[in-house]
Design a protein around this motif. Structure first.
Motif, short mmCIF file in Angstrom:
data_model
loop_
_atom_site.label_atom_id
_atom_site.label_comp_id
_atom_site.label_asym_id
_atom_site.label_seq_id
_atom_site.Cartn_x
_atom_site.Cartn_y
_atom_site.Cartn_z
N ALA A 253 0.82 -1.21 0.00
CA ALA A 253 0.00 0.00 0.00
C ALA A 253 0.85 1.26 0.00
O ALA A 253 0.98 1.94 -1.00
CB ALA A 253 -0.92 -0.01 1.21
N HIS A 270 -15.38 -0.64 3.00
CA HIS A 270 -14.42 0.42 2.74
C HIS A 270 -13.42 0.51 3.87
O HIS A 270 -13.77 0.40 5.03
CB HIS A 270 -15.15 1.76 2.62
CG HIS A 270 -16.02 1.81 1.43
ND1 HIS A 270 -15.73 2.53 0.33
CD2 HIS A 270 -17.18 1.18 1.18
CE1 HIS A 270 -16.68 2.36 -0.56
NE2 HIS A 270 -17.57 1.54 -0.06
N TRP A 283 -9.58 2.07 0.43
CA TRP A 283 -9.66 0.71 -0.10
C TRP A 283 -11.12 0.33 -0.18
O TRP A 283 -11.89 0.65 0.69
CB TRP A 283 -8.95 -0.29 0.80
CG TRP A 283 -7.54 0.04 1.12
CD1 TRP A 283 -7.12 1.01 1.96
CD2 TRP A 283 -6.38 -0.60 0.62
NE1 TRP A 283 -5.75 1.02 2.01
CE2 TRP A 283 -5.27 0.04 1.20
CE3 TRP A 283 -6.17 -1.66 -0.27
CZ2 TRP A 283 -3.97 -0.34 0.92
CZ3 TRP A 283 -4.87 -2.05 -0.53
CH2 TRP A 283 -3.78 -1.39 0.06
N THR A 285 -13.73 -2.96 -1.37
CA THR A 285 -13.84 -4.31 -1.88
C THR A 285 -14.80 -4.33 -3.03
O THR A 285 -15.81 -3.66 -3.03
CB THR A 285 -14.39 -5.27 -0.83
OG1 THR A 285 -15.55 -4.68 -0.29
CG2 THR A 285 -13.39 -5.52 0.24
N PRO A 292 -5.70 -5.19 -6.97
CA PRO A 292 -5.96 -3.79 -6.69
C PRO A 292 -5.80 -2.95 -7.95
O PRO A 292 -4.88 -3.14 -8.73
CB PRO A 292 -4.86 -3.43 -5.69
CG PRO A 292 -4.29 -4.71 -5.23
CD PRO A 292 -4.53 -5.70 -6.31
N SER A 320 -9.58 -2.50 -3.88
CA SER A 320 -9.07 -3.86 -3.86
C SER A 320 -10.13 -4.75 -3.28
O SER A 320 -11.19 -4.30 -2.90
CB SER A 320 -7.80 -3.93 -3.05
OG SER A 320 -8.12 -4.30 -1.76
#
Lengths: 355, 688
Positions: A253, A270, A283, A285, A292, A320
């Motif tokens: 990251a 999130h 981030w 999902t 990612p 991601s």
């Protein structure tokens, strides 16, 4: 609120937290607290955005955080948590744990409880590095490797686990009401159960081999076994504490220390993280992509940056997938950020839906 | 020895009588420490003052409002450094101008905030302090703006005067305030400041505003309407150079001369003779210097006078001619005052395009390096500073930036900003940073990590090591062996890791248990940092294997620790003692070969110790000998059992072996074992 707000304050902010809103009301969070570090006189401050609270709000200042009140804080504020609507717990570098009460009527802050030298060495103060609250219980961890359990309404210490860790414990979170999880500077996650009497962790998870210090941890708000951690190398790890000694997934990251990671409390798909390299990542999902990918913009952020900070330009978002979910908007806040990404983002907090 | 440019100022130190005592001092990066001392080569310590005073050169850095100035300008500075060399210089200029404007707007924002605070504060002393800071910032902004016009923007003839006019208007904004006051009154034309406003507008070249105000008066005097109309016309027609249009400078010059002749004609005609105010305005329009000087109050400064004079007499002045007018204007304007103030000489130097003089004067006049540092940096990017080599440091820009950054570094929380400044000083920045970064006080690990990260990004391994070492020492002092060990592993400091491992082993010998198992069990490759650490990790592994009842593996590991010389000789006894329970197990764990090796180790140890140590008490010696006896016995018994077991598969020959083994147990201490080589040689013979 579209875009990003920045304000210079004459101090270095180490932590920031939104005041929790009562779940029944649908109002947006408008009050947050900050703690400073590395100043001659450190302070804890309450800020407000929006119209309420302060009378003298010009139009041009709308959305600009206004200082509501502040209080002197002994030592650097290393962690900060809202215990409930009007109580704030801070962890100090002097090893003290302090509860501040925010009086809404008079808009003042006062110390309501203080545990001096909660964390300490035999002859020196040990900084208290992390706190977590599950009202009325407060758990603190420190560089001295102690875990201490307090109750907000009681004077004394409820329980101390001496030598819980050989190295510094950097952060702590509640897994269940009786279980906590700590991360330390040699890359281990330890689960402690307060029902057990001994001073041994009930489980130790670690990344085999590299012993990268972990700096932050947060638990999935709904699925208690899922935990996210961030470490010195900027790697985001998702763990399933029920199974295995290995992290569930590892994601590159940040390029430097990740200081904080948070799941969105109501949209756990999130995740937000911030880092020493001055970046703040979002981030998300998604069920259909495993790798990612970068997402530019398209989200509402309110970044309150201060002291050595200015609006965030080079912010990137990252999608991601670690579980499944769909997208929605979150709102987050950070401190210590420069567009040129030269100074680090020290803290972030997420609460509530978009404004 | 160079001469001093200005007399140094004296700072009185409270509670100190300079007639009787002497001062000692030590230079710091931004301040000096002063203490009382006794000026005597030798002598007692009679009556020394216990105080050490800290004298700071620059206290503005500690003002919370000015902190914003430092922070924001840091951000602009970093942005400026990113403008790359490869960009065509044509595109660069507007960028530099906008950066310069950013700097100025930061100064302005700070000024406004300071002003607000100065007004609202109750404390008179504080108010004056804020007030003086505001005036400093005001001057700084004034100088910066002029530098921007003259050096960075480098306006050509024609538009130069326009830029200068903007400059004057910006810094003499009280006209607008007065005008508002006048216009808001009941009858503006009769307000006592009415004509001041009109003339001020004219002096600043703001003809449209002047006309608007004039209309009020014209309405009151219908008789003089023609006269007002004429002046209005003149004001309206005044040509203003417009750089955006295709108009050339000569065209403009012709136009301007025509207009001027017209004004002159009106003056000759005595068109305005009946109204002294209008006549004055008309005279100003032809650039009559005497009339201009009559309005000193409205001009208030010599540079305003200069710009007005240029506007009406030499609107096409070239930058190179500027200094001539500047000098004469100053002398004309300041005849009453004897000595020009620093600000005046700085501005004059700027008009003379003497950049180095500007910077030098500013450095002397201002109390910190913020202004000169940033301005010099910007000018350097504009390639305006010739390679003016100093006989110290590398160049002027770097010297000033280093001074400024060092000042920041002494601040308890602005030190992070200074790092970026050091980064952009190619020659000495790194050395400065290396020296300073090690001296940042580290109260928490988080801060230490931040400092380490700064060093790591710059490949300053030496500093990373020293910081880690500091942290390790600190942890060790607080008896946090685990922390200390992980810091020294991070520092890759083998010596310190050895020391800490030693402590761990000592603790083990004392308590019989290990502390900080979580760390030692997970050392991984870090174990290889030092021999002692490797041993510590391996030894702990032995204990774990033993705890898990994997005796065979444990025994193998234990033996290898000694034979591979990983274990320090002093620890062999402990290891052999650890082998005792393994030897006493019912099952045979050590094979015959392994037992031989163990015996060999024991023998090596005892042969070394054959010289008795006189310091050792007898009791210890006794325990030691008993231990060795016990070990010998156990080893011999184990050897016997091992041989029995190994031979059981081979028929016969068992009895003889047992007898042979028993002989061994009867041996005297200090006597050597059989050579292992012989022993082995013998084996195949028997089997054969």
């Amino acid at each position: 609120m579209e875009g990003i707000n920045a304000k210079y304050v004459s101090q270095k902010i180490s932590k920031t937290r939104w005041r929790p809103v009562s779940s029944s009301s649908l109002q947006q969070p408008d009050i947050f607290a900050t703690g400073s570090w590395d100043n001659e006189d450190n302070k804890i401050s309450i800020w407000s955005i929006g119209e309420n609270g302060i009378s003298s709000m010009d139009d041009e200042f709308e959305g600009d955080p206004q200082l509501v009140c502040e209080h002197k804080h002994n030592g650097d504020v290393l962690d900060l948590q809202f215990l409930d609507q009007d109580r704030i717990v801070t962890a100090s570098s002097t090893g003290a744990v302090i509860i501040f009460r925010h009086h809404h009527n008079s808009q003042t802050l006062s110390v309501s409880q203080l545990w001096e030298r909660a964390h300490h060495y035999p002859c020196d103060n040990a900084p208290c590095t992390g706190i977590v609250c599950n009202s009325p219980e407060i758990v603190t961890v420190g560089e001295d490797g102690r875990i201490i359990l307090f109750r907000a309404d009681q004077e004394g210490v409820l329980r101390t686990i001496e030598n819980a860790d050989s190295s510094t414990i950097h952060a702590v979170t509640f897994l269940r009401t009786t279980e906590i999880l700590t991360v330390n500077s040699i890359g281990q996650l330890k689960i402690w159960d307060f029902r057990q009497q001994g001073n041994e962790p009930s489980q130790i998870l670690s990344l085999t081999g590299d012993r990268v210090p972990l700096h932050c941890v947060d638990r999935h708000p709904n699925q208690q076994h899922i935990v996210a951690t961030g470490g010195q190398d900027g790697m985001l790890c998702i763990w399933d504490v029920r199974q295995g000694n290995m992290p569930f997934s590892l994601m590159e990251a940040h390029s430097a220390e990740m200081w904080e990671v948070h799941f969105h409390p109501s949209n756990p798909d999130h995740l937000f993280s911030c880092s020493e390299d001055g970046s703040l990542l979002h981030w998300e999902t998604s069920s259909n992509s495993d790798t990612p990918s970068f997402l530019q913009g398209g989200r509402n952020t309110s970044i309150v940056s201060r002291s050595a900070l200015a609006p965030a330009g080079g912010n990137q978002s990252l999608i991601s997938s670690w579980l499944t979910g769909d997208s929605s908007k979150g709102r987050l806040e950070t401190t210590h950020m420069l567009p040129s990404q030269t100074l680090s983002v020290n803290s972030l907090d997420v609460l509530g839906q978009c404004l | 020895m160079e001469e001093v440019d200005v007399e140094p100022t004296t700072t009185p130190i409270p509670g100190f009588d300079s007639n009787q005592k002497h001062l000692g001092f030590v230079w710091g990066p931004g301040d000096i420490l002063v203490y009382e001392t006794i000026y005597k080569a030798s002598g007692g310590s009679a009556g020394g003052c216990p105080f050490v005073h800290e004298v700071r050169k620059d206290e503005d850095i500690y003002s919370p409002i000015l902190r914003k100035l430092f922070n924001e300008s840091h951000h602009i500075f970093v942005g400026l450094q990113r403008i790359r060399e490869d960009m065509p210089s044509k595109n660069k200029k507007p960028q530099f101008v906008s950066i310069s404007k950013n700097y100025r707007s930061v100064i302005r924002a700070c000024m406004e905030e300071l002003q607000q605070v100065a007004v609202s504060t109750q404390d008179a002393a504080l108010a004056t302090q804020y007030g003086s800071q505001v005036s400093i910032l005001l001057a700084v902004e004034l100088i910066w703006n002029l530098c921007e016009v003259l050096f960075i923007d480098a306006a050509p003839a024609g538009s130069l005067v326009l830029h200068l006019l903007d400059w004057v208007r910006l810094h003499k904004a009280d006209v607008d305030e007065k005008a508002r006051e006048v216009l808001a009154s009941e009858s503006p034309a009769e307000h006592q400041a009415y004509w001041d406003v009109v003339i001020s507008y004219v002096l600043q070249g703001r003809m449209d505003e002047a006309r608007q105000v004039l209309v009020k008066q014209a309405a009151l005097q219908p008789a003089a309407r023609a006269m007002f109309k004429l002046l209005d016309n003149l004001l309206m027609k005044m040509p203003i150079f417009n750089p955006g249009e295709t108009q050339t400078l000569t065209e403009f010059d012709v136009k301007w001369r025509h207009w001027r002749e017209e004004v002159d004609r009106c003056l000759q005609d005595q068109s305005f003779a009946s109204n002294p105010h209008l006549e004055d305005i008309c005279k100003i329009l032809v650039g009559d210097e005497d009339v201009l000087l009559e309005h000193k109050e409205l001009l208030s400064t010599w540079y305003h006078f200069l710009v007005t004079r240029l506007l009406f007499s030499h609107p096409t002045v070239k930058p190179t001619e500027l200094h001539y007018y500047a000098q004469s204007s100053m002398h004309m304007f300041l005849d009453t005052r004897s000595v020009p103030e620093p600000l005046d000489s700085i501005l004059l130097a700027a008009f003379e395009f003497d950049i180095h003089q500007v910077i030098k004067d500013c450095s002397i006049a201002l109390n910190n390096w913020w202004f000169v540092g940033h301005l010099t940096d910007l000018l350097d990017h504009c390639k305006l500073l010739q390679s003016h080599n100093l006989h110290f440091g590398s160049n002027l820009r770097e010297f000033l930036l280093l001074e400024y950054a060092s000042g920041l570094f002494t601040h308890h929380s602005l030190w992070q900003l200074a790092v970026d400044y050091f980064d952009h000083c190619p020659e000495f920045g790194r050395v400065y940073l290396e020296l300073q970064i090690e001296r940042v006080p580290l109260d928490t690990e988080r801060k230490a990590l931040k400092v380490i990260r700064i060093c790591e990004q710059r490949q300053m391994t030496e500093q990373v090591r020293s910081i880690c070492k500091i942290m390790a020492k600190k942890a060790l002092r607080n008896n946090r062996l685990g922390s200390a060990l992980s810091w020294s592993i991070r520092a890759k400091d083998a010596a310190f890791a050895t020391l800490i491992s030693e402590r761990f082993l000592q603790d083990y010998c004392a308590n019989g248990t290990f502390s900080d198992l979580d760390l030692i069990d997970n050392l991984g490759p870090a174990m290889l940092l030092s021999d002692r650490l490797t041993f510590l990790g391996k030894y702990r592994e032995f204990h774990r294997l033993y705890g898990e009842k994997r005796f065979l593996d444990a025994a193998k590991l234990l033996l290898s620790l000694m034979t591979a010389k990983i274990a320090p000789r002093s620890f062999w006894m402990t290891l052999l003692t650890d082998a005792l329970p393994l030897l006493e197990q019912i099952e045979v764990i050590f094979s015959a070969d392994q037992t031989h090796e163990l015996m060999f180790c024991l023998e090596e140890l005892t042969s070394e110790k054959s010289v008795p140590n006189p310091d050792r008490p007898m009791q210890d010696e006794d325990i030691e000998t008993t231990k060795i006896e016990l070990l010998r016995l156990a080893l011999a018994r184990n050897l016997a059992m091992a041989i029995v077991k190994e031979r059981e598969s081979i028929e016969g020959l068992v009895g003889g072996w047992v007898a042979g083994a028993v002989v061994l147990t009867g041996m005297q201490p200090g006597q050597p074992f059989w050579r292992r080589r012989q022993d082995r040689d013998w084996e195949p013979q028997v089997i054969g």
